[in-house]
Design an enzyme around this catalytic site. Sequence first.
Site, mmCIF file in Angstrom:
data_model
loop_
_atom_site.group_PDB
_atom_site.id
_atom_site.type_symbol
_atom_site.label_atom_id
_atom_site.label_comp_id
_atom_site.label_asym_id
_atom_site.label_seq_id
_atom_site.Cartn_x
_atom_site.Cartn_y
_atom_site.Cartn_z
ATOM 1 N N GLY A 15 0.813 -1.216 0.000
ATOM 2 C CA GLY A 15 0.000 0.000 0.000
ATOM 3 C C GLY A 15 0.847 1.267 0.000
ATOM 4 N N GLY A 17 -0.258 4.383 0.243
ATOM 5 C CA GLY A 17 -1.085 5.497 0.720
ATOM 6 C C GLY A 17 -0.272 6.364 1.678
ATOM 7 N N GLU A 174 -18.553 17.877 2.612
ATOM 8 C CA GLU A 174 -17.786 18.603 1.589
ATOM 9 C C GLU A 174 -18.415 18.423 0.205
ATOM 10 O OE1 GLU A 174 -13.550 18.896 3.904
ATOM 11 O OE2 GLU A 174 -13.663 17.417 2.339
ATOM 12 N N ASP A 305 -5.133 3.366 8.220
ATOM 13 C CA ASP A 305 -6.554 3.064 8.446
ATOM 14 C C ASP A 305 -6.818 1.592 8.729
ATOM 15 O OD1 ASP A 305 -7.188 5.671 7.994
ATOM 16 O OD2 ASP A 305 -8.338 5.346 6.147
ATOM 17 N N ALA A 322 -5.544 11.045 7.634
ATOM 18 C CA ALA A 322 -4.194 11.047 7.082
ATOM 19 C C ALA A 322 -3.120 11.207 8.170
ATOM 20 C CB ALA A 322 -4.082 12.165 6.049
ATOM 21 N N GLN A 323 -3.376 12.065 9.154
ATOM 22 C CA GLN A 323 -2.344 12.321 10.174
ATOM 23 C C GLN A 323 -1.937 11.077 10.948
ATOM 24 O OE1 GLN A 323 -0.127 14.419 11.413
ATOM 25 N NE2 GLN A 323 -0.460 15.692 9.633
HETATM 26 C C1 LIG Z 1 -13.260 11.154 0.166
HETATM 27 C C2 LIG Z 1 -12.293 11.127 1.327
HETATM 28 C C3 LIG Z 1 -11.990 12.314 1.981
HETATM 29 C C4 LIG Z 1 -11.092 12.315 3.061
HETATM 30 N N1 LIG Z 1 -10.783 13.496 3.665
HETATM 31 C C5 LIG Z 1 -9.859 13.520 4.640
HETATM 32 C C6 LIG Z 1 -9.453 14.738 5.246
HETATM 33 O O1 LIG Z 1 -9.951 15.821 4.888
HETATM 34 N N2 LIG Z 1 -8.496 14.705 6.212
HETATM 35 C C7 LIG Z 1 -7.926 13.520 6.626
HETATM 36 O O2 LIG Z 1 -7.033 13.535 7.472
HETATM 37 N N3 LIG Z 1 -8.298 12.359 6.089
HETATM 38 C C8 LIG Z 1 -9.242 12.314 5.115
HETATM 39 N N4 LIG Z 1 -9.617 11.122 4.556
HETATM 40 C C9 LIG Z 1 -9.056 9.889 5.104
HETATM 41 C C10 LIG Z 1 -7.635 9.627 4.622
HETATM 42 O O3 LIG Z 1 -7.574 9.747 3.233
HETATM 43 C C11 LIG Z 1 -7.221 8.229 5.065
HETATM 44 O O4 LIG Z 1 -7.273 8.201 6.474
HETATM 45 C C12 LIG Z 1 -5.829 7.893 4.595
HETATM 46 O O5 LIG Z 1 -5.802 7.817 3.187
HETATM 47 C C13 LIG Z 1 -5.365 6.577 5.188
HETATM 48 O O6 LIG Z 1 -4.086 6.293 4.707
HETATM 49 P P1 LIG Z 1 -3.628 4.776 4.499
HETATM 50 O O7 LIG Z 1 -2.212 4.835 4.064
HETATM 51 O O8 LIG Z 1 -3.970 3.971 5.687
HETATM 52 O O9 LIG Z 1 -4.543 4.199 3.335
HETATM 53 P P2 LIG Z 1 -4.749 4.740 1.829
HETATM 54 O O10 LIG Z 1 -4.305 6.139 1.676
HETATM 55 O O11 LIG Z 1 -6.158 4.400 1.509
HETATM 56 O O12 LIG Z 1 -3.774 3.818 0.960
HETATM 57 C C14 LIG Z 1 -3.973 2.441 0.837
HETATM 58 C C15 LIG Z 1 -3.204 1.980 -0.400
HETATM 59 O O13 LIG Z 1 -3.196 0.557 -0.422
HETATM 60 C C16 LIG Z 1 -3.384 0.108 -1.749
HETATM 61 N N5 LIG Z 1 -3.942 -1.253 -1.655
HETATM 62 C C17 LIG Z 1 -5.070 -1.656 -1.026
HETATM 63 N N6 LIG Z 1 -5.211 -2.984 -1.101
HETATM 64 C C18 LIG Z 1 -4.161 -3.441 -1.815
HETATM 65 C C19 LIG Z 1 -3.752 -4.736 -2.233
HETATM 66 N N7 LIG Z 1 -4.446 -5.835 -1.921
HETATM 67 N N8 LIG Z 1 -2.620 -4.844 -2.970
HETATM 68 C C20 LIG Z 1 -1.896 -3.750 -3.294
HETATM 69 N N9 LIG Z 1 -2.232 -2.497 -2.908
HETATM 70 C C21 LIG Z 1 -3.344 -2.353 -2.174
HETATM 71 C C22 LIG Z 1 -4.347 1.127 -2.349
HETATM 72 O O14 LIG Z 1 -4.257 1.137 -3.759
HETATM 73 C C23 LIG Z 1 -3.848 2.429 -1.704
HETATM 74 O O15 LIG Z 1 -2.895 3.077 -2.515
HETATM 75 C C24 LIG Z 1 -10.500 11.096 3.480
HETATM 76 C C25 LIG Z 1 -10.816 9.906 2.810
HETATM 77 C C26 LIG Z 1 -11.701 9.915 1.748
HETATM 78 C C27 LIG Z 1 -12.029 8.627 1.031
#
Ligand SMILES: Cc1cc2nc3c(=O)[nH]c(=O)nc-3n(C[C@H](O)[C@H](O)[C@H](O)COP(=O)(O)OP(=O)(O)OC[C@H]3O[C@@H](n4cnc5c(N)ncnc54)[C@H](O)[C@@H]3O)c2cc1C
Length: 429
Positions: A15, A17, A174, A305, A322-323
Amino acid sequence: MNIPQSSFSRVVIIGGGFAGIALAKKLSKQEFQVVLLDKHNYHTFQPLLYQVSTGGLEPDSIAYPIRKVLQGYPNFYFRLAEVLNINTERNIIDTNIGPLKFDKLVVATGTETNFFGNEELARNSMSMKTIPQSLNLRSLILENFEQALLTDDLHEREALMNFVIVGGGPTGVELAGALAEIKKGILPKDYPDLDTRRAQINLVQSGDRLLPAMSEIASKKAEDFLEELGVNVWKNLRVANFDGKKATTNGDTIFETETLIWAAGVKAVTIRGLDGENFVSRSKRLLVNQYHQVKGFDHIYAIGDVAQMESEDYPRGHPMMAQPAMQQGENLGDNLVASLKGKAPKPFNYKDKGSMATIGRNKAVADLPKFKFQGVFAWFVWMFVHLYFLIGFRNRVVVFINWVYNYIKFDREARLIIRPYKQQFKTDR
Ligand SMILES: Cc1cc2nc3c(=O)[nH]c(=O)nc-3n(C[C@H](O)[C@H](O)[C@H](O)COP(=O)(O)OP(=O)(O)OC[C@H]3O[C@@H](n4cnc5c(N)ncnc54)[C@H](O)[C@@H]3O)c2cc1C
């Protein structure tokens, strides 16, 4: 996968993200072989997805090539792959491009939309978790107006212009605000021959206030802002089902609509092999200790997450934002680097920097640790923070220019049906 053998320990991160990238950056110059896998070759800045859905920004400006983030670092490998299975006994993952052995595995797969098992709802609703989904939504919104223009059936026309957003969290708020601004500022000019005043934007929230994770004052102000913009805010109402034409609720209210956007729940993206009940919470998040180790394993970690680290302050895990994701990635990175030097790991301690939501032009709410404020200033702070955290200089410049342009011109020029969503508009196959 063509990853060479190395004398360094291999850390596989699933991932790219917020969490995965933060960790990879920490490890990239260290004595580890780092393999980052993602099913997309880009990182998505999810907080601005709603602006893509509503034509305020082009998708390229909120996506960033993962290879570029870590360009030039030795011992770093990116593979475009979907991970399908984790063999925790043999330390091997299976992907759509082949298997890979790991010494340490970090799951950072984030979340996906949760329809709570309702398949009809899932089939007929729109989600907004990825860029392709946001582009689908952008097309659908615009196609609905094109279609509304063509029909003589008043009932059908109203359903095409009736938007139902389910979920009063930041995403729902939003999106509702942005749609209301389009209705007010853009539709009358784009569709002078359509009575766009009849377009309705409904925001449905099951609880008794919007933005439940924020302060009462932020919730109240957000609701006031939305009502000022003409959004119909429905509280204490649950959407029960949607057959593509009618959305039923737990009350007598029925919405006749062609567009229902589901922003009412997410669940963690777990991977087969690491989805057992003993280490997965009710929301499917992986239960981890304060060093991010998945329950029962010392070499498999989860961050962002997908991870649920329960503590006294956060009994149900950290907020899915995100934080926490970035801070967890950084903390795990520091701990892995410390382990190379034989140092003890530091437990994760989340520093809450606050939360914000924007409702529209000059309208935002901000709850910072020491101050809570709303209105124009909160809106500027919101913009600054989002520009700051956006990855890539070009993206920041493009987004900034777009925002200035949209502000001055009251416009959103990315209202393009590039990838038609509805069958009848797919003319360019
Ligand atoms: C519409 C929306 C608005 C948001 N607004 C805010 C905001 O204003 N402020 C804030 O702080 N947070 C916000 N968030 C939440 C924030 O985006 C998430 O908390 C954050 O992205 C979590 O980060 P992460 O690295 O855990 O997961 P993600 O950023 O979701 O990244 C996960 C990654 O894993 C990859 N992945 C998943 N499964 C697999 C697999 N099996 N094989 C390979 N790759 C895989 C995906 O492609 C992705 O790139 C928002 C979310 C959404 C959907």
